[in-house]
Design an enzyme around this catalytic site. Structure first.
Site, PDB file in Angstrom:
ATOM      1  N   CYS A   2       3.267  -6.002   9.606  1.00 33.45           N
ATOM      2  CA  CYS A   2       4.292  -6.142  10.644  1.00 33.45           C
ATOM      3  C   CYS A   2       5.443  -7.113   9.890  1.00 33.45           C
ATOM      4  O   CYS A   2       5.167  -7.981   9.089  1.00 33.45           O
ATOM      5  CB  CYS A   2       3.687  -6.859  11.534  1.00 33.45           C
ATOM      6  SG  CYS A   2       2.625  -5.573  12.444  1.00 33.45           S
ATOM      7  N   ARG A  27       6.383  -4.968   3.580  1.00 34.89           N
ATOM      8  CA  ARG A  27       5.094  -5.509   4.145  1.00 34.89           C
ATOM      9  C   ARG A  27       4.390  -4.532   4.642  1.00 34.89           C
ATOM     10  O   ARG A  27       3.116  -4.763   4.847  1.00 34.89           O
ATOM     11  CB  ARG A  27       5.468  -6.506   5.250  1.00 34.89           C
ATOM     12  CG  ARG A  27       6.682  -7.715   4.826  1.00 34.89           C
ATOM     13  CD  ARG A  27       7.118  -8.372   6.190  1.00 34.89           C
ATOM     14  NE  ARG A  27       5.785  -9.064   6.878  1.00 34.89           N
ATOM     15  CZ  ARG A  27       5.310 -10.191   6.585  1.00 34.89           C
ATOM     16  NH1 ARG A  27       5.750 -10.854   5.541  1.00 34.89           N
ATOM     17  NH2 ARG A  27       4.387 -10.754   7.020  1.00 34.89           N
ATOM     18  N   TRP A  74       2.413  -2.436  11.569  1.00 36.79           N
ATOM     19  CA  TRP A  74       1.379  -1.820  10.892  1.00 36.79           C
ATOM     20  C   TRP A  74       0.084  -2.018  11.808  1.00 36.79           C
ATOM     21  O   TRP A  74      -0.274  -2.904  12.230  1.00 36.79           O
ATOM     22  CB  TRP A  74       0.954  -2.709   9.590  1.00 36.79           C
ATOM     23  CG  TRP A  74       0.188  -2.079   8.794  1.00 36.79           C
ATOM     24  CD1 TRP A  74       0.282  -1.162   7.618  1.00 36.79           C
ATOM     25  CD2 TRP A  74      -1.262  -2.299   8.642  1.00 36.79           C
ATOM     26  NE1 TRP A  74      -0.749  -0.862   6.793  1.00 36.79           N
ATOM     27  CE2 TRP A  74      -1.726  -1.750   7.430  1.00 36.79           C
ATOM     28  CE3 TRP A  74      -2.326  -3.037   9.368  1.00 36.79           C
ATOM     29  CZ2 TRP A  74      -3.212  -1.678   7.002  1.00 36.79           C
ATOM     30  CZ3 TRP A  74      -3.692  -2.886   9.047  1.00 36.79           C
ATOM     31  CH2 TRP A  74      -4.006  -2.065   7.749  1.00 36.79           C
ATOM     32  N   ASN A 100       4.217 -10.385  15.352  1.00 38.35           N
ATOM     33  CA  ASN A 100       3.555 -10.283  14.100  1.00 38.35           C
ATOM     34  C   ASN A 100       2.050 -11.023  14.056  1.00 38.35           C
ATOM     35  O   ASN A 100       2.313 -12.172  14.208  1.00 38.35           O
ATOM     36  CB  ASN A 100       4.257 -10.529  12.760  1.00 38.35           C
ATOM     37  CG  ASN A 100       3.536 -10.562  11.542  1.00 38.35           C
ATOM     38  OD1 ASN A 100       2.306  -9.943  11.293  1.00 38.35           O
ATOM     39  ND2 ASN A 100       3.872 -11.349  10.499  1.00 38.35           N
ATOM     40  N   GLY A 101       0.942 -10.361  13.932  1.00 32.37           N
ATOM     41  CA  GLY A 101      -0.261 -11.123  13.971  1.00 32.37           C
ATOM     42  C   GLY A 101      -1.225 -10.330  15.085  1.00 32.37           C
ATOM     43  O   GLY A 101      -0.969  -9.025  15.148  1.00 32.37           O
ATOM     44  N   GLU A 484      -8.641  -4.809 -12.386  1.00 27.93           N
ATOM     45  CA  GLU A 484      -7.334  -4.708 -12.003  1.00 27.93           C
ATOM     46  C   GLU A 484      -6.705  -3.535 -12.532  1.00 27.93           C
ATOM     47  O   GLU A 484      -5.895  -2.966 -11.647  1.00 27.93           O
ATOM     48  CB  GLU A 484      -6.568  -5.886 -12.610  1.00 27.93           C
ATOM     49  CG  GLU A 484      -4.925  -5.803 -12.492  1.00 27.93           C
ATOM     50  CD  GLU A 484      -4.730  -5.860 -11.229  1.00 27.93           C
ATOM     51  OE1 GLU A 484      -5.561  -6.229 -10.044  1.00 27.93           O
ATOM     52  OE2 GLU A 484      -3.546  -5.772 -10.702  1.00 27.93           O
ATOM     53  N   LYS A 488      -5.311  -0.788  -9.772  1.00 29.50           N
ATOM     54  CA  LYS A 488      -3.910  -0.106  -9.873  1.00 29.50           C
ATOM     55  C   LYS A 488      -3.796   1.449  -9.796  1.00 29.50           C
ATOM     56  O   LYS A 488      -2.967   1.843  -8.815  1.00 29.50           O
ATOM     57  CB  LYS A 488      -3.134  -0.485 -11.188  1.00 29.50           C
ATOM     58  CG  LYS A 488      -2.718  -2.007 -11.320  1.00 29.50           C
ATOM     59  CD  LYS A 488      -1.501  -2.247 -10.395  1.00 29.50           C
ATOM     60  CE  LYS A 488      -1.370  -3.631  -9.827  1.00 29.50           C
ATOM     61  NZ  LYS A 488      -2.446  -3.954  -8.773  1.00 29.50           N
ATOM     62  N   GLU A 491      -4.886   2.330  -6.199  1.00 31.45           N
ATOM     63  CA  GLU A 491      -3.939   2.160  -4.893  1.00 31.45           C
ATOM     64  C   GLU A 491      -2.642   2.930  -4.863  1.00 31.45           C
ATOM     65  O   GLU A 491      -2.031   3.353  -4.110  1.00 31.45           O
ATOM     66  CB  GLU A 491      -3.981   0.590  -4.816  1.00 31.45           C
ATOM     67  CG  GLU A 491      -3.115  -0.045  -5.912  1.00 31.45           C
ATOM     68  CD  GLU A 491      -2.905  -1.818  -5.464  1.00 31.45           C
ATOM     69  OE1 GLU A 491      -2.842  -1.914  -4.356  1.00 31.45           O
ATOM     70  OE2 GLU A 491      -2.715  -2.330  -6.767  1.00 31.45           O
ATOM     71  N   HIS A 507     -26.902   1.161 -17.440  1.00 33.68           N
ATOM     72  CA  HIS A 507     -27.929   0.922 -16.551  1.00 33.68           C
ATOM     73  C   HIS A 507     -27.758   1.745 -15.209  1.00 33.68           C
ATOM     74  O   HIS A 507     -27.984   1.463 -13.976  1.00 33.68           O
ATOM     75  CB  HIS A 507     -27.542  -0.622 -16.232  1.00 33.68           C
ATOM     76  CG  HIS A 507     -28.189  -1.681 -17.278  1.00 33.68           C
ATOM     77  ND1 HIS A 507     -29.379  -1.487 -17.769  1.00 33.68           N
ATOM     78  CD2 HIS A 507     -27.284  -2.144 -18.261  1.00 33.68           C
ATOM     79  CE1 HIS A 507     -29.447  -2.403 -18.903  1.00 33.68           C
ATOM     80  NE2 HIS A 507     -28.204  -2.637 -19.157  1.00 33.68           N
ATOM     81  N   LYS A 607       1.767  -4.991   2.160  1.00 36.58           N
ATOM     82  CA  LYS A 607       2.090  -5.985   1.221  1.00 36.58           C
ATOM     83  C   LYS A 607       0.971  -7.336   1.740  1.00 36.58           C
ATOM     84  O   LYS A 607       0.418  -8.071   0.455  1.00 36.58           O
ATOM     85  CB  LYS A 607       3.432  -6.310   0.989  1.00 36.58           C
ATOM     86  CG  LYS A 607       3.814  -7.340  -0.261  1.00 36.58           C
ATOM     87  CD  LYS A 607       3.465  -6.615  -1.621  1.00 36.58           C
ATOM     88  CE  LYS A 607       3.830  -7.795  -2.772  1.00 36.58           C
ATOM     89  NZ  LYS A 607       3.036  -7.344  -3.791  1.00 36.58           N
TER      90      LYS A 607
HETATM   91  C1  F6R Z   1      -3.033  -5.040  -5.312  1.00 38.97           C
HETATM   92  C2  F6R Z   1      -2.602  -6.007  -4.480  1.00 38.97           C
HETATM   93  C3  F6R Z   1      -3.681  -6.727  -3.258  1.00 38.97           C
HETATM   94  C4  F6R Z   1      -3.336  -8.173  -3.509  1.00 38.97           C
HETATM   95  C5  F6R Z   1      -4.286  -8.782  -2.207  1.00 38.97           C
HETATM   96  C6  F6R Z   1      -4.085 -10.168  -2.024  1.00 38.97           C
HETATM   97  O1  F6R Z   1      -1.984  -4.485  -6.018  1.00 38.97           O
HETATM   98  O2  F6R Z   1      -1.348  -6.444  -4.416  1.00 38.97           O
HETATM   99  O3  F6R Z   1      -4.918  -6.342  -3.916  1.00 38.97           O
HETATM  100  O4  F6R Z   1      -3.483  -8.829  -4.729  1.00 38.97           O
HETATM  101  O5  F6R Z   1      -4.019  -8.007  -1.154  1.00 38.97           O
HETATM  102  O6  F6R Z   1      -2.758 -10.452  -1.671  1.00 38.97           O
HETATM  103  P1  F6R Z   1      -2.165 -11.798  -1.799  1.00 38.97           P
HETATM  104  O7  F6R Z   1      -2.231 -12.375  -3.247  1.00 38.97           O
HETATM  105  O8  F6R Z   1      -0.865 -11.941  -1.202  1.00 38.97           O
HETATM  106  O9  F6R Z   1      -3.243 -12.959  -0.965  1.00 38.97           O
END
Ligand code: F6R
Length: 612
Positions: A2, A27, A74, A100-101, A484, A488, A491, A507, A607
């Protein structure tokens, strides 16, 4: 999750609101709406992309008026739909709000309000907030008082932009646990969830604290704290350019941000090294404090957690203190054993992730020392931690993090050096070697991002685009890098993938390896290279198609065994993850492109994850 924006001034509000919302798209959202005041509330909202809303109101021209609020939603309470989209107008049409919230006690409030004559059109918690404010306004006859009372009754998080039919020239905003900034213009004023939404119009902003309320007109603003006392606020001057939050010629923000990593690392590392030593004198952690630390937790979500996971290896190696990485969503319910001898390091790009923020508050309340590694200046986590080290990655717009992740790693190196130095656990030679390596990292990342290297990765990605299941394997520091890399791919390319410590494969998971299963093997830890190679041979023997990632000095050995190889420059062993991750980011990007995915805005993701 949001975004809200509000405008009050002499210009037409709607185009400014649409423009602001476009800057908040990163966002994450599934619907959008605006409400403009013009002798009444004129609302337009729609499910889907912002362009749907923009065409519905002719780029804003169809809604005239000088005061308005806008929202990208969102969905949490109620499906994405026109009716659930914000803004929401209360039953008697006196109050219009964006939010937002999450109002956690919205059900009990809704029951109360229904019993008192309020009716609801949507499934949202926001409509409850609008009606609560309207109800209290009708009771009290004073909007400020009504909003202050509503703020006390609402549990959860909120940044609210509020218009009242009886106040055609004034707007209110209030916040708790969701971000909200106020922007000072010339004869116009703004509210927004984040700076890019208003940066075109003003650089003078105030980051509101929890409990703060602002009552403003086009010409002035009055701020109140959570006790309802009037307070003065000094605006901060935003120094970065809007271009930092635009694509700048790249096809996607993600690609731009991958390329910005060298600069982001330079900005994060260089100002903190003076005369060959890491300077973090602004931290309140003293040598005595550090000597008293018996345990370190690193708490975060998603990629930030994976960055933190590297911290276990780095900090334990350098400082010889036990380090436990924990997911924030687990930490907060794990009844952690914390006291003043525990340091809790909290990592977050946005600084507003709900689980991470809650974990931080818990750590604070249990008396632990807390240290935030945060990208967004003035964010809730930055404010709540005892100490904060900013990652100077600049605004990160793509949902999938790249440059913020890299800068998080670099801060962990800096912190380990700083602590190791204070605690005397690092030899001079080792310290100097790491400083040199750290300063060389940005240039080495540039070497991994040459046009030639990108073209080779792109070819591999296109070849691999139809793989349904991918396994990432690596040992020690390569293990979190694999996590990581796997995240990537999941997602942004929607490819199922899993990361395993290479030694764990036999295992259980090795039973999933069959002819042509794609295995990405990261072999960046030199002392464990042979062990990882044994695991590579095990999957090769079962028909896997192996993509190896390693350093140039180990290329010859690995290239004999794997099907394809991505090479990165060699650095200090503890810093190697910063280079190994780069080709994995690029690989995911190109797989996502080859599969026709929306790279910057992957489905279902936001985001800033401001819900549990
Ligand atoms: C993946 C990604 C998320 C964030 C996670 C934490 O590419 O960006 O996994 O790392 O949502 O977000 P922050 O760092 O904003 O607390």
């Amino acid at each position: 999750m949001c975004g809200i924006v509000g405008y009050l001034g002499k210009q037409q509000a709607a185009p400014i609101l649409l423009d602001g919302l476009a800057k908040l798209e990163y966002r994450g959202y599934d619907s959008a709406g605006v409400c403009v005041y013009n002798d009444g509330f004129c609302v337009s909202k729609t499910v889907g992309r912002l362009m749907n809303l923009s065409s519905k109101i002719d780029g804003g021209a169809a809604l005239t008026g000088h005061m308005g609020i806008g929202h990208t939603r969102w969905a949490t309470h109620g499906a994405p739909s026109d009716v659930n989209s914000h803004p929401h107008i209360a039953t008697n049409g006196k109050i219009g709000i964006v939010h937002n919230g999450i109002i956690e006690n919205y059900l009990s409030l809704k029951l109360f309000l229904t019993e008192h004559g309020k009716t609801f059109l949507s499934d949202t918690d926001t409509e409850v907030a609008a009606n609560l404010i309207e109800y209290l306004y009708e009771e009290e006859g004073d909007l400020l008082k009504a909003v202050q009372m509503a703020a006390k009754q609402m549990e959860g998080s909120y940044a609210l932009g509020i218009m009242c039919i009886d106040r055609p020239n004034a707007m209110l905003a209030v916040k708790k646990d969701s971000p909200l900034i106020f922007g000072f213009g010339e004869g116009e004023n703004f509210i927004a969830s984040d700076v890019p939404a208003i940066l075109k119009y003003t650089r003078k902003v105030v980051y509101l604290n929890d409990g703060d309320m602002v009552d403003f007109t086009a010409d002035g603003a009055t701020f109140y704290n959570s006790l309802g006392e009037e307070v003065s606020k000094t605006p901060e001057n935003i120094t970065w350019e809007l271009s930092a939050a635009e694509k700048g010629g790249y096809d996607h923000f993600m690609l731009k941000e991958i390329h910005e990593q060298p600069k982001a690392l330079r900005n994060t590392i260089c100002p903190r090294i003076k005369d060959g030593r890491v300077r973090m004198d602004y931290l309140t952690l003293t040598e005595d404090d550090l000597r008293g630390i018996r345990r370190i937790y690193i708490v975060a979500c998603g990629s930030a957690y994976y960055a933190g996971y590297h911290g276990k290896y780095i900090l334990e190696k350098i400082c010889r203190i036990p380090v436990e990485p924990m997911l924030a969503s687990e930490f907060r319910y794990a009844d952690p054993i914390l006291d003043e001898h525990t340091l809790v390091i909290i990592i977050s790009q946005s600084g507003e992730t709900a689980d991470t923020l809650a974990a931080l508050r818990q750590a604070n309340s249990l008396g632990a020392r807390t240290l935030g590694i945060v990208n967004v200046v003035g964010s809730a986590i930055a404010k709540a931690a005892t100490d904060v080290i900013y990652t100077w990655a600049g605004p990160e717009i793509a949902v999938a993090t790249t440059k913020a992740y890299s800068t998080q790693l670099s801060v962990l190196y800096l912190l380990a050096l700083y602590m190791g130095d204070l605690m005397g656990t690092l030899s001079t030679e080792e310290y100097d070697a790491m400083i040199c390596a750290l300063q060389a990292l940005p240039e080495q990342i540039e070497q991994t991002l040459t046009a030639e290297k990108l073209a080779a990765i792109k070819d591999m990605a296109y070849d691999c685009r139809d793989n349904h299941d991918v396994f990432f394997i690596g040992r020690n520091l390569d293990n979190p890098t694999c996590m990581e890399g796997s995240l990537k791919l999941k997602e942004i390319a929607y490819v199922h993938s899993e990361a395993y410590a290479a030694g764990e494969l036999k295992h259980g998971p090795i039973s999933l390896i069959e002819e042509n299963t794609l295995v990405v093997a990261v072999a960046g830890v030199e002392e464990l290279f042979d062990k990882t190679m044994s695991n590579v041979k095990e999957v090769k023997a079962r028909g896997a198609n192996v993509l190896g990632v390693t350093t140039e000095n180990m290329a010859e050995e690995i290239c004999k065994t794997v099907d394809r190889c991505l090479l990165v420059p060699q650095t200090h062993p503890l810093l190697q993850p910063s280079l190994n991750i780069v080709p994995l980011q690029v690989f995911s990007y190109y797989v996502a492109l080859a599969r026709g995915c929306d790279v910057d805005k992957p489905r279902n993701l936001a985001k800033s994850v401001t819900v549990e």
